[in-house]
Motif scaffolding. Structure first.
Motif, PDB file in Angstrom:
ATOM      1  N   GLU A 230       1.543 -54.085  49.389  1.00 15.29           N
ATOM      2  CA  GLU A 230       2.479 -54.637  48.401  1.00 15.29           C
ATOM      3  C   GLU A 230       2.713 -56.156  48.475  1.00 15.29           C
ATOM      4  OE1 GLU A 230       4.469 -54.471  45.048  1.00 15.29           O
ATOM      5  OE2 GLU A 230       3.107 -52.766  45.888  1.00 15.29           O
ATOM      6  N   ARG A 233       0.070 -58.154  47.205  1.00 17.77           N
ATOM      7  CA  ARG A 233       0.165 -58.359  45.703  1.00 17.77           C
ATOM      8  C   ARG A 233       0.862 -59.231  45.374  1.00 17.77           C
ATOM      9  NH1 ARG A 233       0.016 -51.585  44.826  1.00 17.77           N
ATOM     10  NH2 ARG A 233      -2.233 -51.180  45.372  1.00 17.77           N
ATOM     11  N   ARG A 234       2.039 -59.508  46.063  1.00 14.60           N
ATOM     12  CA  ARG A 234       3.253 -60.182  45.512  1.00 14.60           C
ATOM     13  C   ARG A 234       2.831 -61.850  45.791  1.00 14.60           C
ATOM     14  NH1 ARG A 234       7.229 -58.735  48.589  1.00 14.60           N
ATOM     15  NH2 ARG A 234       7.540 -57.161  47.512  1.00 14.60           N
ATOM     16  N   ALA A 283      -3.234 -62.376  39.385  1.00 15.59           N
ATOM     17  CA  ALA A 283      -2.140 -61.257  39.699  1.00 15.59           C
ATOM     18  C   ALA A 283      -2.916 -59.838  39.430  1.00 15.59           C
ATOM     19  CB  ALA A 283      -1.203 -61.395  39.008  1.00 15.59           C
ATOM     20  N   PRO A 284      -3.482 -59.664  38.254  1.00 16.87           N
ATOM     21  CA  PRO A 284      -4.240 -58.435  37.951  1.00 16.87           C
ATOM     22  C   PRO A 284      -5.369 -58.352  39.184  1.00 16.87           C
ATOM     23  CG  PRO A 284      -4.368 -59.739  36.059  1.00 16.87           C
ATOM     24  CD  PRO A 284      -3.534 -60.625  36.949  1.00 16.87           C
ATOM     25  N   TYR A 285      -6.144 -59.360  38.952  1.00 13.57           N
ATOM     26  CA  TYR A 285      -7.328 -59.482  39.861  1.00 13.57           C
ATOM     27  C   TYR A 285      -6.856 -58.742  41.294  1.00 13.57           C
ATOM     28  CZ  TYR A 285     -10.849 -60.936  43.121  1.00 13.57           C
ATOM     29  OH  TYR A 285     -11.641 -60.882  44.116  1.00 13.57           O
ATOM     30  N   VAL A 286      -5.880 -59.339  41.788  1.00 13.74           N
ATOM     31  CA  VAL A 286      -5.675 -58.863  43.231  1.00 13.74           C
ATOM     32  C   VAL A 286      -5.013 -57.257  43.443  1.00 13.74           C
ATOM     33  CG1 VAL A 286      -3.732 -59.357  45.120  1.00 13.74           C
ATOM     34  CG2 VAL A 286      -5.054 -61.118  44.089  1.00 13.74           C
ATOM     35  N   ARG A 287      -4.346 -56.949  42.258  1.00 13.86           N
ATOM     36  CA  ARG A 287      -3.669 -55.737  42.319  1.00 13.86           C
ATOM     37  C   ARG A 287      -4.853 -54.722  42.158  1.00 13.86           C
ATOM     38  NH1 ARG A 287       0.925 -53.150  41.748  1.00 13.86           N
ATOM     39  NH2 ARG A 287       1.845 -55.278  41.779  1.00 13.86           N
ATOM     40  N   ARG A 288      -5.940 -54.996  41.302  1.00 18.88           N
ATOM     41  CA  ARG A 288      -7.312 -54.147  40.990  1.00 18.88           C
ATOM     42  C   ARG A 288      -7.945 -53.984  42.391  1.00 18.88           C
ATOM     43  NH1 ARG A 288      -8.701 -56.371  37.242  1.00 18.88           N
ATOM     44  NH2 ARG A 288     -10.629 -57.785  37.890  1.00 18.88           N
ATOM     45  N   LYS A 289      -8.116 -55.279  43.127  1.00 22.44           N
ATOM     46  CA  LYS A 289      -8.849 -55.365  44.208  1.00 22.44           C
ATOM     47  C   LYS A 289      -8.267 -54.489  45.451  1.00 22.44           C
ATOM     48  CE  LYS A 289     -12.533 -57.237  46.319  1.00 22.44           C
ATOM     49  NZ  LYS A 289     -13.816 -57.332  45.970  1.00 22.44           N
ATOM     50  N   SER A 290      -6.926 -54.523  45.431  1.00 18.76           N
ATOM     51  CA  SER A 290      -6.005 -54.029  46.673  1.00 18.76           C
ATOM     52  C   SER A 290      -5.897 -52.382  46.540  1.00 18.76           C
ATOM     53  CB  SER A 290      -4.663 -54.619  46.716  1.00 18.76           C
ATOM     54  OG  SER A 290      -3.873 -54.394  45.468  1.00 18.76           O
ATOM     55  N   GLU A 291      -6.439 -51.905  45.334  1.00 20.90           N
ATOM     56  CA  GLU A 291      -6.197 -50.535  45.031  1.00 20.90           C
ATOM     57  C   GLU A 291      -7.072 -49.707  46.136  1.00 20.90           C
ATOM     58  OE1 GLU A 291      -7.279 -49.579  41.124  1.00 20.90           O
ATOM     59  OE2 GLU A 291      -5.482 -50.433  40.315  1.00 20.90           O
TER      60      GLU A 291
END
Length: 493
Positions: A230, A233-234, A283-291
């Protein structure tokens, strides 16, 4: 015995074949340097032939052919030594393979040199000597030839030793030594030389401090958080935005002067705009990559791999745009003097001269670059994507700050200083954690001084070798240049 064992002959054959295979492997290993030198020699011959056909100064072009060969030789040495600063951290962090790094660097270095390389270059290395202090054109040509040969020889020697040195400072030393030999000590701009000497200290310290600062921030903001994913992601999109903004400013200031000229304020505004845009996109790329990633440090490396690769590519582009002048600057001065019978501090660089510089850097990188890439990437201190990212970001920020302050700095010193900064920060941080933890538990067994030195996270032998090479670069190149100038002057005058 052979009669009792039916497999004896097969075992003997296997041993013989094993010896042959080892011999073939050894032969291939020892022949690799010869292949590289052979290909390099072919490139030098092609550069000389190209100069003979493309030079417009008439039939008397022997000097230009020789200068083109030595210019190609210098460009190859820049590729073998300087480019390691950009690609070494990415390879050491395993974000790129050696082959992938070489391909990306070769393409980006060539593109930077050909697309954004300056069409007007100060061949006297930022005012080191006054060209008008040299009375005769022929003497000026020999001085530039001596500077070119000496700087190339010094960078070649440093690469062989395994020390990343500043090619800019090598050229500066070569020009200074030839200028002193040709016109005396009064020809040298000593205040400018003083600021260059000051950059030996400023470049690595500033690069190391900024790299260590970013690593400290990453540890505080991401690594030591309970929920690392998390936190990533930030903050990773913020760091990617900073990276994009810094490189946009860097390229606008240093790499795109041939395409468009902008001042520092405009470059910073462009950097802020692009940085904000990249933050929104990443930001959306990192969130998707971190799932689905586990909450541990190893997972964070995945998120920093792509930004690190992009930063290495951008650094190579900017390096090709700027440092190609180290190879072709003196060559362009010789071409101008031969063609027009006069010399000048600033000259236009013909396209064929720029092509020699661009391809020479790429050939040097491909043939001889892996040695220094490994040195910078893994033999000074251990790097991972987070640490290597801090080094790349530090290099771009330091150049911008130095340009704003008007300080001449070396990209080599900055990048290697960043690696040192990351390593020394890790040492300090590890010792600090060990001291804090020792207060909470019974005292551990005393460690011998020799064992304590062995556990250091920065290899002191490499540190001392590199610093020594930095210190003697200018005087060594200057001494060699003066000797070469006297030899050329005695042979041809």
């Amino acid at each position: 015995m052979a009669d009792q064992d039916p497999n004896y002959h097969w075992k003997t054959l296997d041993r013989d074949l094993g010896r042959i295979s080892r011999l073939e492997a050894a032969t291939l290993y020892t022949s690799k340097p010869m292949v590289g030198m052979g290909v390099g020699l072919v490139f030098l011959i092609i550069a000389g032939l190209g100069a003979a056909f493309l030079f417009n100064g008439g039939s008397s072009s022997f000097v230009v052919i020789a200068a083109a060969i030595f210019g190609a030789y210098m460009a190859m040495n820049i590729g073998a030594n300087d480019v390691a600063n950009n690609m070494g951290p990415a390879v050491g962090a395993n974000a790129l393979t050696m082959g992938g790094a070489i391909v990306i660097a070769a393409l980006c270095e060539s593109a930077g040199a050909l697309l954004a390389g300056g069409d007007v270059v100060s061949t006297i290395s930022k005012g080191i000597i006054d060209p008008h202090s040299v009375e005769e054109t022929r003497v000026f040509i020999w001085a530039m030839m001596a500077a070119l040969v000496s700087s190339a020889l010094w960078v070649n020697l440093a690469t062989w030793v395994g020390a990343p040195v500043s090619t800019t400072h090598s050229v500066v030393g070569g020009v200074m030594g030839a200028g002193i030999a040709a016109a005396g000590f009064a020809a040298v701009n000593w205040p400018t030389m003083g600021t260059i000497a000051l950059s030996w200290i400023i470049s690595p310290l500033l690069g190391g401090a900024i790299a260590a600062g970013f690593l400290a921030f990453i540890k505080w903001a991401i690594i030591y958080r309970d929920d690392k994913i998390e936190a990533a992601r930030r903050w990773v999109p913020v760091l990617m935005g900073i990276m994009a903004g810094v490189f946009a400013t860097y390229l606008a200031m240093k790499g795109l002067q041939k395409l468009i000229k902008v001042d520092l304020l405009t470059s910073v505004i462009v950097g802020f705009a692009i940085g904000g845009l990249v933050y929104v996109v990443s930001a959306p790329y990192v969130r998707r990559k971190s799932e689905g990633l586990e909450n541990r440090n190893k997972s964070l490396k995945v998120l920093f791999a792509l930004p690190l690769v992009l930063s290495a590519a951008l650094l190579s582009f900017a390096h090709g745009a700027n440092d190609v002048a180290n190879a072709v600057g003196p060559l362009a001065a010789i071409v101008h003097a031969e063609e027009f019978g006069e010399f000048a501090g600033k000259v236009n660089i013909p396209l064929w001269v720029m092509i020699i510089g661009a391809f020479g850097i790429s050939f040097g990188l491909i043939l001889f670059g892996p040695k220094l890439i490994r040195m910078v990437g893994s033999q000074i201190t251990k790097l991972n994507p987070m640490r290597a990212y801090c080094v790349a970001l530090s290099a771009a920020i330091t150049v911008i700050v130095a340009s704003w302050l008007g300080l001449p700095v070396s990209s080599t010193h900055i990048a290697v200083g960043g690696v040192f900064g990351v390593g020394f920060f890790r040492e300090w941080h590890a010792e600090r954690r060990a001291r804090n933890s020792s207060k909470k538990r019974p005292p551990a067994k005393r460690i011998a001084p020799e064992e304590r030195r062995r556990r250091k996270l920065v290899r002191r032998s490499h540190f001392m070798t590199i610093v020594a090479a930095w210190v003697i670069t200018v005087p060594a190149a200057a001494s060699m240049s003066a000797v070469i100038f006297f030899v050329l002057n005695a042979m041809f005058i």
